[in-house]
Design a protein around this motif. Structure first.
Motif, PDB file in Angstrom:
ATOM      1  N   TYR A  54      33.003  30.276  44.473  1.00 16.38           N
ATOM      2  CA  TYR A  54      33.448  31.669  44.484  1.00 16.38           C
ATOM      3  C   TYR A  54      32.259  32.567  44.133  1.00 16.38           C
ATOM      4  O   TYR A  54      31.503  32.272  43.208  1.00 16.38           O
ATOM      5  N   THR A  55      32.107  33.669  44.854  1.00 16.56           N
ATOM      6  CA  THR A  55      31.056  34.640  44.578  1.00 16.56           C
ATOM      7  C   THR A  55      31.541  35.592  43.493  1.00 16.56           C
ATOM      8  O   THR A  55      32.629  36.168  43.611  1.00 16.56           O
ATOM      9  N   GLU A  56      30.736  35.782  42.457  1.00 17.56           N
ATOM     10  CA  GLU A  56      31.131  36.695  41.387  1.00 17.56           C
ATOM     11  C   GLU A  56      30.957  38.139  41.844  1.00 17.56           C
ATOM     12  O   GLU A  56      29.901  38.522  42.346  1.00 17.56           O
ATOM     13  N   LEU A  57      31.999  38.923  41.672  1.00 10.99           N
ATOM     14  CA  LEU A  57      31.943  40.341  41.996  1.00 10.99           C
ATOM     15  C   LEU A  57      31.288  41.099  40.844  1.00 10.99           C
ATOM     16  O   LEU A  57      31.656  40.914  39.686  1.00 10.99           O
ATOM     17  N   ASP A  58      30.320  41.936  41.164  1.00 14.04           N
ATOM     18  CA  ASP A  58      29.645  42.750  40.162  1.00 14.04           C
ATOM     19  C   ASP A  58      30.263  44.140  40.205  1.00 14.04           C
ATOM     20  O   ASP A  58      29.816  45.012  40.956  1.00 14.04           O
ATOM     21  N   LEU A  59      31.312  44.322  39.434  1.00 15.34           N
ATOM     22  CA  LEU A  59      32.046  45.586  39.426  1.00 15.34           C
ATOM     23  C   LEU A  59      32.149  46.083  37.987  1.00 15.34           C
ATOM     24  O   LEU A  59      33.069  45.713  37.257  1.00 15.34           O
ATOM     25  N   PRO A  60      31.196  46.889  37.543  1.00 13.45           N
ATOM     26  CA  PRO A  60      31.254  47.384  36.171  1.00 13.45           C
ATOM     27  C   PRO A  60      32.450  48.309  35.972  1.00 13.45           C
ATOM     28  O   PRO A  60      32.989  48.869  36.924  1.00 13.45           O
ATOM     29  N   GLY A  61      32.820  48.450  34.732  1.00 11.82           N
ATOM     30  CA  GLY A  61      33.972  49.305  34.431  1.00 11.82           C
ATOM     31  C   GLY A  61      35.264  48.586  34.755  1.00 11.82           C
ATOM     32  O   GLY A  61      35.454  47.445  34.372  1.00 11.82           O
ATOM     33  N   LEU A  62      36.135  49.240  35.489  1.00 13.48           N
ATOM     34  CA  LEU A  62      37.437  48.682  35.869  1.00 13.48           C
ATOM     35  C   LEU A  62      38.185  48.145  34.651  1.00 13.48           C
ATOM     36  O   LEU A  62      38.756  47.061  34.668  1.00 13.48           O
ATOM     37  N   THR A  63      38.196  48.923  33.589  1.00 14.64           N
ATOM     38  CA  THR A  63      38.744  48.473  32.313  1.00 14.64           C
ATOM     39  C   THR A  63      40.161  47.926  32.435  1.00 14.64           C
ATOM     40  O   THR A  63      40.473  46.877  31.887  1.00 14.64           O
ATOM     41  N   GLY A  64      41.030  48.625  33.139  1.00 10.71           N
ATOM     42  CA  GLY A  64      42.413  48.169  33.250  1.00 10.71           C
ATOM     43  C   GLY A  64      42.552  46.846  33.972  1.00 10.71           C
ATOM     44  O   GLY A  64      43.420  46.043  33.646  1.00 10.71           O
ATOM     45  N   LEU A  65      41.685  46.608  34.946  1.00 12.44           N
ATOM     46  CA  LEU A  65      41.729  45.360  35.702  1.00 12.44           C
ATOM     47  C   LEU A  65      41.053  44.219  34.954  1.00 12.44           C
ATOM     48  O   LEU A  65      41.517  43.089  34.998  1.00 12.44           O
ATOM     49  N   ARG A  66      39.990  44.501  34.258  1.00 14.99           N
ATOM     50  CA  ARG A  66      39.208  43.426  33.640  1.00 14.99           C
ATOM     51  C   ARG A  66      39.629  43.084  32.218  1.00 14.99           C
ATOM     52  O   ARG A  66      39.160  42.100  31.654  1.00 14.99           O
ATOM     53  N   ARG A  67      40.537  43.885  31.621  1.00 19.65           N
ATOM     54  CA  ARG A  67      40.932  43.624  30.239  1.00 19.65           C
ATOM     55  C   ARG A  67      42.286  42.937  30.182  1.00 19.65           C
ATOM     56  O   ARG A  67      43.328  43.563  30.136  1.00 19.65           O
ATOM     57  N   ASP A  68      42.251  41.613  30.227  1.00 14.63           N
ATOM     58  CA  ASP A  68      43.470  40.860  29.958  1.00 14.63           C
ATOM     59  C   ASP A  68      43.689  40.903  28.450  1.00 14.63           C
ATOM     60  O   ASP A  68      42.760  41.121  27.684  1.00 14.63           O
ATOM     61  N   VAL A  69      44.928  40.756  28.034  1.00 14.69           N
ATOM     62  CA  VAL A  69      45.213  40.876  26.604  1.00 14.69           C
ATOM     63  C   VAL A  69      45.583  39.514  26.022  1.00 14.69           C
ATOM     64  O   VAL A  69      46.590  38.932  26.357  1.00 14.69           O
ATOM     65  N   ASP A  70      44.694  39.039  25.162  1.00 13.70           N
ATOM     66  CA  ASP A  70      44.920  37.776  24.470  1.00 13.70           C
ATOM     67  C   ASP A  70      45.125  37.978  22.977  1.00 13.70           C
ATOM     68  O   ASP A  70      45.583  37.084  22.290  1.00 13.70           O
ATOM     69  N   THR A  71      44.714  39.149  22.476  1.00 17.43           N
ATOM     70  CA  THR A  71      44.817  39.417  21.043  1.00 17.43           C
ATOM     71  C   THR A  71      45.342  40.840  20.824  1.00 17.43           C
ATOM     72  O   THR A  71      45.331  41.665  21.735  1.00 17.43           O
ATOM     73  N   ARG A  72      45.759  41.118  19.590  1.00 18.65           N
ATOM     74  CA  ARG A  72      46.212  42.475  19.249  1.00 18.65           C
ATOM     75  C   ARG A  72      45.069  43.475  19.391  1.00 18.65           C
ATOM     76  O   ARG A  72      45.287  44.630  19.743  1.00 18.65           O
ATOM     77  N   ALA A  73      43.836  43.043  19.124  1.00 21.11           N
ATOM     78  CA  ALA A  73      42.684  43.941  19.277  1.00 21.11           C
ATOM     79  C   ALA A  73      42.511  44.349  20.735  1.00 21.11           C
ATOM     80  O   ALA A  73      42.210  45.510  21.035  1.00 21.11           O
ATOM     81  N   HIS A  74      42.697  43.400  21.654  1.00 22.22           N
ATOM     82  CA  HIS A  74      42.625  43.731  23.083  1.00 22.22           C
ATOM     83  C   HIS A  74      43.674  44.773  23.431  1.00 22.22           C
ATOM     84  O   HIS A  74      43.404  45.747  24.146  1.00 22.22           O
ATOM     85  N   LEU A  75      44.881  44.567  22.936  1.00 22.02           N
ATOM     86  CA  LEU A  75      45.995  45.476  23.220  1.00 22.02           C
ATOM     87  C   LEU A  75      45.703  46.868  22.654  1.00 22.02           C
ATOM     88  O   LEU A  75      45.857  47.882  23.347  1.00 22.02           O
ATOM     89  N   ALA A  76      45.238  46.914  21.412  1.00 20.04           N
ATOM     90  CA  ALA A  76      44.957  48.196  20.765  1.00 20.04           C
ATOM     91  C   ALA A  76      43.844  48.956  21.476  1.00 20.04           C
ATOM     92  O   ALA A  76      43.889  50.185  21.585  1.00 20.04           O
ATOM     93  N   ALA A  77      42.857  48.226  22.008  1.00 15.39           N
ATOM     94  CA  ALA A  77      41.733  48.874  22.684  1.00 15.39           C
ATOM     95  C   ALA A  77      42.172  49.611  23.951  1.00 15.39           C
ATOM     96  O   ALA A  77      41.521  50.557  24.380  1.00 15.39           O
ATOM     97  N   LEU A  78      43.274  49.196  24.540  1.00 11.63           N
ATOM     98  CA  LEU A  78      43.758  49.839  25.767  1.00 11.63           C
ATOM     99  C   LEU A  78      44.558  51.104  25.477  1.00 11.63           C
ATOM    100  O   LEU A  78      44.753  51.932  26.363  1.00 11.63           O
ATOM    101  N   GLY A  79      45.041  51.241  24.249  1.00 13.12           N
ATOM    102  CA  GLY A  79      45.701  52.465  23.799  1.00 13.12           C
ATOM    103  C   GLY A  79      46.748  53.003  24.748  1.00 13.12           C
ATOM    104  O   GLY A  79      47.636  52.297  25.203  1.00 13.12           O
ATOM    105  N   SER A  80      46.612  54.282  25.076  1.00 12.25           N
ATOM    106  CA  SER A  80      47.605  54.960  25.907  1.00 12.25           C
ATOM    107  C   SER A  80      47.527  54.542  27.371  1.00 12.25           C
ATOM    108  O   SER A  80      48.363  54.957  28.173  1.00 12.25           O
ATOM    109  N   GLY A  81      46.544  53.721  27.738  1.00  4.51           N
ATOM    110  CA  GLY A  81      46.445  53.238  29.111  1.00  4.51           C
ATOM    111  C   GLY A  81      47.433  52.127  29.436  1.00  4.51           C
ATOM    112  O   GLY A  81      47.564  51.707  30.589  1.00  4.51           O
ATOM    113  N   LEU A  82      48.146  51.652  28.423  1.00 12.29           N
ATOM    114  CA  LEU A  82      49.114  50.572  28.642  1.00 12.29           C
ATOM    115  C   LEU A  82      50.266  51.036  29.523  1.00 12.29           C
ATOM    116  O   LEU A  82      50.644  52.205  29.505  1.00 12.29           O
TER     117      LEU A  82
END
Length: 193
Positions: free
Chosen positions: A154-182
């Motif tokens: 698989y070719t790795e896509l170089d796509l900086p940013g895309l916070t909502g797409l690239r931030r899976d939530v495994d911890t409460r800190a991940h969830l909190a970092a997304l804030g009102s974007g949830l």
């Protein structure tokens, strides 16, 4: 020309989902429902999940396939098998801040490669895995999956940013970092706890 993608979303759908997040089954389902609801605005979606969770996804007018219960890779392949071997994207089901425009941008970039992988925000996991021919998928989810998928061609896509797409939530800190974007279901489910 952008191909007509089908998006496969594996969702554990059992009480053991999202244990690192310490989420209740209701919260884990809310995260997955928000992810699928956004993905369904971009392309047809196939959800692979436990039968007990199927009705919630049927309400979103997506195709639901029973999880064979042999791990994430087997669930992915069960979903891919329903896609007539056309362009198929595998999207993780724990992206509660997923943005449709970000997903469209990633799929447009992936269309340039026979197979592509988009790592998570930490760079080690995989949030999106694509193949222009679904039968070419070779999923290797688990610890270090981004590297494992690159090793599978698989070719790795170089796509900086895309916070909502690239931030899976495994911890409460991940969830909190997304804030009102949830997504709305996730916000409501965690507000009740």
């Amino acid at each position: 020309m952008t191909p007509d993608w089908t998006i496969v979303v594996p969702v554990k759908g059992t009480a053991g989902a999202k244990t690192r997040l310490a989420a209740t089954p209701e919260q884990a389902l809310a995260i997955a429902l928000d992810t699928v609801a956004v993905a369904a605005t971009v392309a047809p979606v196939v959800v692979v999940t436990h039968p007990s969770s199927a009705p919630a996804f049927h309400a979103l007018a997506v195709t639901v396939v029973e999880d064979p219960g042999r791990g994430l890779d087997a669930a992915v392949l069960a979903g891919v098998a329903t896609c007539a071997h056309g362009p198929t994207a595998v999207l993780q089901g724990d992206l509660p801040a997923l943005d449709a425009a970000q997903l469209r941008a990633a799929l447009a970039a992936a269309a340039a490669y026979p197979r592509a992988v988009l790592p998570d925000a930490d760079g080690t996991g995989t949030v999106l895995l694509t193949a222009l021919h679904g039968h070419d998928h070779r999923p290797r989810f688990g610890r270090g999956s981004a590297r494992a998928h690159r090793a599978q061609g698989y070719t790795e896509l170089d796509l900086p940013g895309l916070t909502g797409l690239r931030r899976d939530v495994d911890t409460r800190a991940h969830l909190a970092a997304l804030g009102s974007g949830l997504g709305p279901r996730t916000l409501a489910a965690f507000a009740r706890s």
